[in-house]
Design a protein around this motif. Structure first.
Motif, PDB file in Angstrom:
ATOM      1  N   ASN A 183      19.137  64.701  45.401  1.00  0.00           N
ATOM      2  CA  ASN A 183      20.224  64.101  44.621  1.00  0.00           C
ATOM      3  C   ASN A 183      19.940  64.102  43.120  1.00  0.00           C
ATOM      4  O   ASN A 183      20.800  63.732  42.324  1.00  0.00           O
ATOM      5  CB  ASN A 183      20.448  62.646  45.062  1.00  0.00           C
ATOM      6  N   TYR A 202      20.487  54.640  34.758  1.00  0.00           N
ATOM      7  CA  TYR A 202      20.879  55.960  34.253  1.00  0.00           C
ATOM      8  C   TYR A 202      19.961  56.412  33.117  1.00  0.00           C
ATOM      9  O   TYR A 202      19.611  57.590  33.010  1.00  0.00           O
ATOM     10  CB  TYR A 202      22.319  55.916  33.748  1.00  0.00           C
ATOM     11  N   LEU A 260      20.771  55.331  42.344  1.00  0.00           N
ATOM     12  CA  LEU A 260      21.792  55.429  43.394  1.00  0.00           C
ATOM     13  C   LEU A 260      22.257  54.041  43.828  1.00  0.00           C
ATOM     14  O   LEU A 260      23.448  53.818  44.085  1.00  0.00           O
ATOM     15  CB  LEU A 260      21.231  56.200  44.590  1.00  0.00           C
ATOM     16  N   LEU A 281      22.636  63.585  40.087  1.00  0.00           N
ATOM     17  CA  LEU A 281      22.495  62.241  39.525  1.00  0.00           C
ATOM     18  C   LEU A 281      22.271  62.306  38.017  1.00  0.00           C
ATOM     19  O   LEU A 281      22.859  61.532  37.252  1.00  0.00           O
ATOM     20  CB  LEU A 281      21.330  61.517  40.197  1.00  0.00           C
ATOM     21  N   GLU A 330      24.518  52.540  41.170  1.00  0.00           N
ATOM     22  CA  GLU A 330      25.861  53.128  41.175  1.00  0.00           C
ATOM     23  C   GLU A 330      26.790  52.388  42.139  1.00  0.00           C
ATOM     24  O   GLU A 330      28.002  52.324  41.912  1.00  0.00           O
ATOM     25  CB  GLU A 330      25.787  54.606  41.557  1.00  0.00           C
TER      26      GLU A 330
END
Length: 356
Positions: free
Chosen positions: A81, A66, A51, A85, A54
């Motif tokens: 999330n 990722y 997060l 995600l 990002e």
């Protein structure tokens, strides 16, 4: 005790069987992995890192984040999330990989052994137990191939590998790396079975590599022809020429092994070179050079010629030993006669001096 009617028993048994068959092995493995004591903490840390990445403008760091979350079994269990995600990670990883690869390719970083990330801050105690697994950091030295390969884009990774192979077209070791590119590659995980099948590159990939191998083999075989011209010179020329010739033939053989017909042309020529030497008027002094050619040729005929050559060598060696013994004997006799004459003369001189 009331006994369950047979019909109800069958219905219950069928329901349990269907449930057992429809439970995904993937899900079972996920539950097992997610039950680890520190898995929740680790998963939440990975989600938080993704997060955070990002929100940054750093593509490489986002790719690494990722990558760690895309196939994470537990992300959706421990963080609200997590599911969304993961979806974003899987959707964006391919493009991120291509963009990072494009940037590396523009810098000339086509291929290297460098991974796309390094581990920073990993710690272990004196017994080797992990205290901290550390943090993944994007590797600035990662190549275009590494970014594409890590993102699973094997076709683009192959394109970059071929480009690098052409750039290092005479480097056999790099060629072998390109040839074995599929080692350790697998297809995507089958969500139903949990299996991963080995990946195989399209036939066109190796066909392109074979063009490189063929060009190198042809170049070396042509160079060998020039070296072989020395086989018609003096005995000293033969020694030097055969050494250079054999070096070229062996190098050509290494490249030919990747071609459909293998290295037969190089070995056949080696046998021809051996025959050329044996036709000389001075084979006694040059036959050892022919022996090297026949050993490399390895054909049944070459082995027969090699056996004959070794037999002749042994016969020549024995003949030379006999000649040496005769010469030694003649020298010994001559020396003995000379010593006797010298002794007699010395004796006569002594007798004369003493008045005998």
């Amino acid at each position: 005790m009331e006994i369950m009617p047979m019909t109800q028993f069958r219905i219950l048994w069928s329901a349990l069987l269907i449930l057992a068959l429809t439970v995904s092995p993937q899900a079972v493995r996920a539950d097992d992995e997610c039950m680890a004591a520190d898995e929740e903490q680790r998963t939440k840390a990975d989600v938080a890192a993704a997060l955070k990445a990002e929100k940054s403008a750093k593509q490489a760091e986002l790719f690494i984040a990722y990558q760690s979350i895309a196939d994470h079994y537990c992300a959706h269990l421990f963080d609200k999330n997590g599911k969304d995600l993961q979806a974003r990670a899987k959707a964006n990883l391919p493009k991120l990989g291509r963009d990072l690869a494009k940037a590396a390719e523009a810098k000339g970083l086509l291929y290297s052994n460098e991974p796309v990330y390094t581990i920073v801050g990993a710690k272990k105690d004196k017994n080797g137990n992990t205290i901290s697994e550390g943090t993944r950091r994007a590797n600035e030295r990662a190549s275009a191939f590494a970014w594409l390969e890590t993102s699973g884009d094997h076709n683009e990774a192959n394109r970059v590998m071929l480009k690098a192979a052409h750039a290092k077209s005479d480097n056999l070791e790099f060629f072998k790396t390109a040839w074995d590119v599929d080692n350790g590659r697998y297809e995507q995980v089958d969500r139903k079975t949990g299996e991963r099948k080995p990946y195989a590159s399209p036939a066109a990939y190796r066909q392109e590599l074979q063009k490189i191998a063929s060009a190198n083999a042809d170049r070396l075989m042509k160079a060998e022809e020039k070296d072989a011209a020395g086989l018609s010179g003096s005995a000293m020329d033969v020694g030097m020429a055969s050494g250079r010739s054999m070096e070229k033939l062996k190098a050509a053989s290494d490249w030919m092994k990747f071609l459909p017909n293998g290295d037969k042309p190089a070995r056949a020529r080696a046998e021809q070179r051996g025959d050329t030497i044996m036709k000389r008027s001075d084979p006694t002094f040059t036959q050892m050079n022919a022996k090297a050619y026949y050993e490399f040729a390895g054909s049944s005929k070459a082995k027969e010629k090699l056996a004959q050559l070794e037999k002749k060598s042994e016969e020549s060696a024995r003949a030379m030993e006999k000649s040496a013994e005769k010469v030694k004997g003649a020298v010994t006799i001559e020396k003995s006669e000379a010593d006797q004459k010298k002794f007699k003369k010395g004796k006569a001189d002594l007798e004369k001096e003493l008045g005998f």
